[in-house]
Design a protein around this motif. Sequence first.
Motif, short mmCIF file in Angstrom:
data_model
loop_
_atom_site.label_atom_id
_atom_site.label_comp_id
_atom_site.label_asym_id
_atom_site.label_seq_id
_atom_site.Cartn_x
_atom_site.Cartn_y
_atom_site.Cartn_z
N LYS A 17 0.80 -1.22 0.00
CA LYS A 17 0.00 0.00 0.00
C LYS A 17 0.83 1.28 0.00
O LYS A 17 0.31 2.36 -0.26
CB LYS A 17 -0.93 0.02 1.22
N GLU A 18 2.10 1.16 0.28
CA GLU A 18 2.97 2.34 0.28
C GLU A 18 4.27 2.00 -0.43
O GLU A 18 4.82 0.92 -0.23
CB GLU A 18 3.27 2.80 1.71
N VAL A 19 4.74 2.94 -1.25
CA VAL A 19 6.00 2.73 -1.98
C VAL A 19 6.85 3.99 -1.88
O VAL A 19 6.34 5.08 -1.62
CB VAL A 19 5.76 2.37 -3.46
N THR A 69 -15.22 1.45 8.12
CA THR A 69 -14.83 0.13 7.65
C THR A 69 -16.08 -0.71 7.43
O THR A 69 -17.21 -0.30 7.71
CB THR A 69 -13.95 -0.57 8.69
N GLN A 70 -15.84 -1.92 6.94
CA GLN A 70 -16.90 -2.93 6.89
C GLN A 70 -17.45 -3.15 8.30
O GLN A 70 -16.70 -3.22 9.27
CB GLN A 70 -16.30 -4.23 6.35
N ALA A 96 -9.09 2.36 6.06
CA ALA A 96 -10.51 2.00 6.07
C ALA A 96 -10.76 0.82 5.14
O ALA A 96 -11.50 -0.11 5.48
CB ALA A 96 -11.36 3.20 5.65
N VAL A 97 -10.12 0.83 3.98
CA VAL A 97 -10.29 -0.27 3.02
C VAL A 97 -9.55 -1.52 3.50
O VAL A 97 -10.08 -2.64 3.46
CB VAL A 97 -9.80 0.15 1.63
N ASP A 98 -8.32 -1.35 3.99
CA ASP A 98 -7.52 -2.50 4.38
C ASP A 98 -8.10 -3.20 5.61
O ASP A 98 -8.11 -4.44 5.70
CB ASP A 98 -6.08 -2.07 4.64
N ILE A 117 -11.43 -7.41 8.32
CA ILE A 117 -12.64 -7.81 9.06
C ILE A 117 -13.37 -8.92 8.33
O ILE A 117 -13.89 -9.87 8.95
CB ILE A 117 -13.54 -6.58 9.28
N LEU A 118 -13.44 -8.82 7.00
CA LEU A 118 -14.06 -9.89 6.23
C LEU A 118 -13.32 -11.21 6.41
O LEU A 118 -13.93 -12.28 6.52
CB LEU A 118 -14.11 -9.50 4.76
#
Length: 886
Positions: free
Chosen positions: A198-200, A592-593, A743-745, A750-751
């Motif tokens: 997610k980060e570069v 988040t989910q 939030a996405v990660d 959680i899923l």
Amino acid sequence: MQDSLPWVGARAFKSLNFRGRWSPHCEVLSVCVCEQRDMKELVILRLLVSIWVIASGFVSCQRPAAVNIGAVFTFDSVIGKVAKPAMEAAMSDVNSDGRIRTKLNLIKEDVNSSVFMGAVDAFQLVEREVVAIIGPQVSGIAHMISSIANGLQVPLISYAATDPTLSALQFPFFVRTTQSDSYQMAAMADLVDFFRWKEVIVVGVDDDYGRNGIDALEEELHKKMARISYKLMLSNQLDESEVMDKLNKSKLLGPRVYVVHVNPDPELIIFTVAQKLQMMTDTYTWLATDWLSATLDSSPPAKKTSLGFLQGVVGLRQHTPESNQKRAFMSRWKKMQQNGSASSELNTYGLQAYDTVWIVAYAIDRFLDEHKNITFSPNTKLHDMKISGLQIEKLKVFNGGNDLLDILLQTNFTGLSGQIQFNQDRNVFSGGYDVINMDGVSVRTVGYWSNVTGFSVSPPDSRPGRQDSNCCVDQRLHSVTWPGGKSETPRGWVIAVDEKPLRIGVPNRASFTEFVTEVHGSHKINGYCIDVFLKARELVPYHVPYTFQPFGNGRSNPKYFDLVKMVAADRYDAAVGDVTIVTNRTKIVDFTQPFMESGLVVVAPVKEVKSSPWAFLRPFTFQMWLVTGVFFLFVGAVVWILEHRINNEFRGPPWKQIMTIFWFSFSTMFFSHKSRLVILKTQQEYISSLQLGPNRGGVAAIVDELPYIELFLSASSCGFKIVGQEFTKSGWGFAFQRDSPLAVDLSTAILQLSENGDLQKLNNKWLAHADCSEQVNEIDENHLSLKSFWGLFLISGIACFIALVVFFCNIVCQYRRFTPEDGAAAAEEGEIQLARPRRFLRSTSFKKLIDFVDMKVATKETIKRKSTDIKRQGSRSSDGHAVSPS
């Protein structure tokens, strides 16, 4: 002009007042004779001029024997060393091909990677009347020459300038036979996303090529919810001390995924310095754009044996499909190396340079078929400029530039690099990229990428007809060797030395502390929500440092919307707890989910109440029914008084007005008034209030969110239950600032917790339920049974029975006065007129009674209308007898 004429023609022109005009294709000259001569001299002059015009016109309309094209590039560069012999080989093939009827003359200029020299060389080329320019390979030079090409209408075809800002809108005469970096950066962003980084950190050169390419990568990473954390911008010369200084500073940062986007470098300075700094180990990941593949493919075999320090590097290479034509040229290239005409190994840019020459040759040949000749004209704007010594007025505009450009854009050509066609942006349609991996000293292809199919282990050209909807469905690469020789995908981050932790606000609850609260006497935060966050954090593929900051005093529950607003205002980076996802909160933060379903339910004491026939009367007492009925009539009377004079609905006969009053009264039967809500704060207050009931200062029921109610029921005795169904749907989630990748990660994490059962384990740990199911099943009834309403049905049935008895008594009385003669009359008239008197019937039968019931009964209006018709007929009959003859 006169110097080019035969001497006879020149003398003739001196004796004429001349005015001429050049035709765009045949350069036919018109001559007007303005002075009068004697007839004989005039005929001779006209004859001489005609002969000259015919001869010169015939010559000027001929197809030229040779056409000049230019080539601007850096001879002594990784790409230039391959492009120069490739273009020379293409020129040899073109000029020896019988299908190309005009010879091409390639004029090469070495710009030595200088924008200034590129501009000078471009001007020198257009002075020599070139119809197209091939190159350049440097994006900064391409910007400059593209402006010159626009002004002089000379198509510029580049096989190596990848800057995505070289757009067709700004530079309409710029055409590209290589891939734009906007396309390559989409592949690189997909590669980052494929391995879930997610980060570069980006290492690039600080010029048009580097900056614009990195901007394109940043845009593509944003689409994948990833980002560039840091940019290490270097000078174009790649000074080793500068590289060492910036790479060394980056070791203090958290991200460990490096994307290198520089010009082809035979010294591989970036990786040489990284090895010295011990940055080629298993804690680092290195990705490279196609500059690395171009460098490695061009390197001699002897040098490749010393490239072990590149182990684990993953890069991209422009994909060129295998073909007999390509294999034959590679064999030919070996011979060119042996005879000294090629000093480098062949790379993709060499194939594209070869194809570019052929594209230009085909376009020029077709242009000459259609337009016969090539002409230039002075640029009027340049001609009017008076700049001492520069002589820019000699620069001419290619008259057929637009036509040649149109022909170039219609190219459909299969070359060494594959199928070549141009899209609306004047870039070549891409064949995708090879994904390469350095394994020891060998370059291994681990897969392929295209924007249609994503990543695959088979080449893009072997999967025709696939659509974008199938992209990313079944993406796969062969196993990759990472730095240090490991096969596991690197994590991509470490704990940075100076990394700031996330400020996470957590509710400091006073009740239902099992969900989240601060432990008394310590700074520790625990609870079900905290455990869910910590468990999900372990599944995030990068380091997330954090600090919990309690929100609230612990003596009363905090206001959750204030907590969410503090996240939106950057007082907190996130909020973790039992935060319900509702509409007004989603407008200011990202959630988040949901990790817990939530909704409003009603809980009430368990009471075993036996039903009775009069259960439908229980909502109101007798006094309530009486007062309600009186007020219904009172309100109806008041409305009648107010509306009587102005509303037609409240006027008419007395019986109609009385019915209107009753109808209006009963239409306002139920209204919701009664705020009688009581705020309860603790579980003990829940229990005591429900036990007291509404008559003794308590409550009849409690409305709260399902998780709190379930926890309350698990902690209390079995004297309470949830009644009815859940009447709202929502959930609990963690709140983050807008556009936060966490939030996405965390949603994905959680899923995963839900799928692998860990979420249920945490639920069981903190929220165990009491087993009151048997007692609830015996007592709880969500629906009123039939026996609760049989009294109401009895009243309704009695009323219906009485109505039917009255009806049938009336029918029997009417039937007893009915005669057979009336039946015949009824058959003629079609209905029974009950208003007329009847004689008693002497004989009866059931069938006749049924027939009587089935007959239509005339209304009073029908009887009156028929009586009027009979009187009118009698009147007409009397008038007829009065006027008829005897």
